[in-house]
Design a protein around this motif. Structure first.
Motif, short mmCIF file in Angstrom:
data_model
loop_
_atom_site.label_atom_id
_atom_site.label_comp_id
_atom_site.label_asym_id
_atom_site.label_seq_id
_atom_site.Cartn_x
_atom_site.Cartn_y
_atom_site.Cartn_z
N CYS A 183 78.76 -22.59 -55.52
CA CYS A 183 77.62 -21.67 -55.47
C CYS A 183 76.45 -22.18 -56.32
N CYS A 184 76.75 -22.65 -57.52
CA CYS A 184 75.68 -23.10 -58.41
C CYS A 184 75.12 -24.44 -57.98
N GLY B 74 71.74 -25.08 -55.69
CA GLY B 74 70.71 -25.93 -56.28
C GLY B 74 70.41 -27.12 -55.40
N VAL C 265 82.44 -21.21 -58.23
CA VAL C 265 81.25 -21.20 -59.07
C VAL C 265 80.48 -22.51 -58.93
#
Length: 101
Positions: free
Chosen positions: A81-82, A86, A78
């Motif tokens: 990915c986040c 970004g 997570v």
């Protein structure tokens, strides 16, 4: 103590309850069996079932470890990915602005 009789000293078996509770914050589906098995250890010891208490403690430890491993892996995925998305978006956005967009 009489000869031929084992000593009745209480045996200590770590029930792994702390690790089970910590693991519930990382991946609760696998932490539930860990907590259930950890809660079986002390009653089994009180009944004198040392082998059963050891087996329940081993199961609790196994489920806790799996919950921690899966939870940390999921958290890492997570975050990558986040934060990775970004960061890549910010980098590609800044390079696009310098290319005369």
């Amino acid at each position: 103590m009489q000869p031929g009789y084992p000593s009745q000293q209480p045996q200590h078996v770590d029930n792994n309850m702390t690790m089970s509770i910590v693991s519930i914050f990382l991946f609760w589906p696998l932490a539930i069996p860990a907590i259930i098995n950890a809660s079986k250890v002390n009653p089994l010891l009180q009944q004198g079932d040392y082998a059963g208490a050891q087996a329940a403690a081993a199961e609790s430890k196994k489920w806790s470890k799996w919950a921690i491993i899966v939870g940390v892996a999921w958290l890492a995925i997570v975050l990558v990915c986040c934060l990775g998305g970004g960061l890549l978006g910010a980098l590609s956005g800044s390079s696009a602005s310098t290319s005369g967009y």
